[in-house]
Design a protein around this motif. Structure first.
Motif, short mmCIF file in Angstrom:
data_model
loop_
_atom_site.label_atom_id
_atom_site.label_comp_id
_atom_site.label_asym_id
_atom_site.label_seq_id
_atom_site.Cartn_x
_atom_site.Cartn_y
_atom_site.Cartn_z
N ASP A 1 -9.47 -15.26 84.42
CA ASP A 1 -8.29 -14.40 84.35
C ASP A 1 -7.28 -15.04 83.40
OD1 ASP A 1 -8.85 -12.17 86.05
OD2 ASP A 1 -8.63 -13.52 87.76
N TYR A 2 -6.48 -14.17 82.76
CA TYR A 2 -5.51 -14.60 81.75
C TYR A 2 -4.14 -14.01 82.04
CZ TYR A 2 -9.89 -15.61 79.39
OH TYR A 2 -11.13 -16.09 79.09
N ASP A 3 -3.09 -14.69 81.56
CA ASP A 3 -1.75 -14.14 81.68
C ASP A 3 -1.51 -13.12 80.57
OD1 ASP A 3 -1.19 -15.62 79.37
OD2 ASP A 3 0.02 -17.12 80.42
N LYS A 4 -0.29 -12.57 80.50
CA LYS A 4 0.04 -11.50 79.54
C LYS A 4 -0.16 -11.91 78.09
CE LYS A 4 3.73 -9.94 82.42
NZ LYS A 4 5.15 -9.59 82.47
N VAL A 5 0.01 -13.19 77.78
CA VAL A 5 -0.11 -13.64 76.39
C VAL A 5 -1.48 -14.23 76.07
CG1 VAL A 5 2.37 -13.97 76.05
CG2 VAL A 5 0.98 -15.87 76.90
N GLY A 6 -2.40 -14.18 77.03
CA GLY A 6 -3.77 -14.59 76.77
C GLY A 6 -4.14 -16.00 77.17
N ASN A 7 -3.26 -16.71 77.87
CA ASN A 7 -3.59 -18.06 78.35
C ASN A 7 -4.46 -17.98 79.59
OD1 ASN A 7 -1.90 -19.44 76.42
ND2 ASN A 7 -0.16 -18.74 77.63
N LEU A 8 -5.48 -18.82 79.66
CA LEU A 8 -6.34 -18.88 80.84
C LEU A 8 -5.53 -19.35 82.04
CD1 LEU A 8 -9.27 -18.70 81.95
CD2 LEU A 8 -9.48 -21.12 81.41
N ILE A 9 -5.56 -18.58 83.14
CA ILE A 9 -4.80 -18.97 84.33
C ILE A 9 -5.69 -19.23 85.54
CG2 ILE A 9 -2.62 -17.94 83.62
CD1 ILE A 9 -3.30 -15.54 85.46
N SER A 10 -6.96 -18.77 85.51
CA SER A 10 -7.84 -19.10 86.62
C SER A 10 -9.30 -18.94 86.23
CB SER A 10 -7.55 -18.23 87.85
OG SER A 10 -7.98 -16.91 87.65
N SER A 11 -10.14 -19.68 86.93
CA SER A 11 -11.59 -19.62 86.77
C SER A 11 -12.20 -19.75 88.15
CB SER A 11 -12.06 -20.76 85.86
OG SER A 11 -13.47 -20.81 85.84
N VAL A 12 -13.13 -18.84 88.49
CA VAL A 12 -13.79 -18.87 89.79
C VAL A 12 -15.30 -18.96 89.57
CG1 VAL A 12 -14.23 -17.58 91.92
CG2 VAL A 12 -11.97 -17.49 90.86
N GLU A 13 -15.95 -19.90 90.26
CA GLU A 13 -17.40 -20.09 90.14
C GLU A 13 -18.07 -19.64 91.43
OE1 GLU A 13 -20.70 -23.62 89.46
OE2 GLU A 13 -18.59 -24.14 89.58
N LYS A 14 -19.16 -18.85 91.28
CA LYS A 14 -19.97 -18.41 92.41
C LYS A 14 -21.43 -18.67 92.09
CE LYS A 14 -16.75 -14.76 93.66
NZ LYS A 14 -16.57 -13.31 93.78
N ASP A 15 -22.23 -18.88 93.16
CA ASP A 15 -23.66 -19.05 92.93
C ASP A 15 -24.32 -17.68 92.75
OD1 ASP A 15 -24.10 -17.94 95.47
OD2 ASP A 15 -24.71 -19.83 96.38
N GLY A 16 -25.63 -17.67 92.53
CA GLY A 16 -26.35 -16.44 92.25
C GLY A 16 -26.27 -15.39 93.33
N SER A 17 -26.01 -15.79 94.57
CA SER A 17 -25.90 -14.82 95.66
C SER A 17 -24.45 -14.38 95.90
CB SER A 17 -26.49 -15.39 96.95
OG SER A 17 -25.75 -16.51 97.39
N GLY A 18 -23.52 -14.87 95.08
CA GLY A 18 -22.12 -14.49 95.19
C GLY A 18 -21.29 -15.37 96.10
#
Length: 70
Positions: A31-48
């Protein structure tokens, strides 16, 4: 690895598998903020199942949760 991108050409999701046609072993959502900076990253395995995440710290708070000057 495959990618899905938003209209601003930012990566929205990446999926990883051991072979080009194999099952997905990990998914990364971004996910990114309004100006395009990365604000979050979420990792899930193959089953979610949730594995971990990284998020932008709140303004005025250090990574360890302490507040400057206190």
């Amino acid at each position: 690895m495959t990618y899905q991108k938003q209209c601003q050409r930012k990566r929205k999701q990446a999926t990883v598998s051991k072979t080009p046609t194999g099952p997905i072993s990990h998914t990364f959502d971004y996910d990114y903020d309004k100006v395009g900076n990365l604000i979050s990253s979420v990792e899930k395995d193959g089953s979610g199942t949730f594995i971990g995440s990284i998020t932008e710290p709140s303004s005025g708070v250090f990574q360890d949760g302490s507040t400057p000057g206190l």
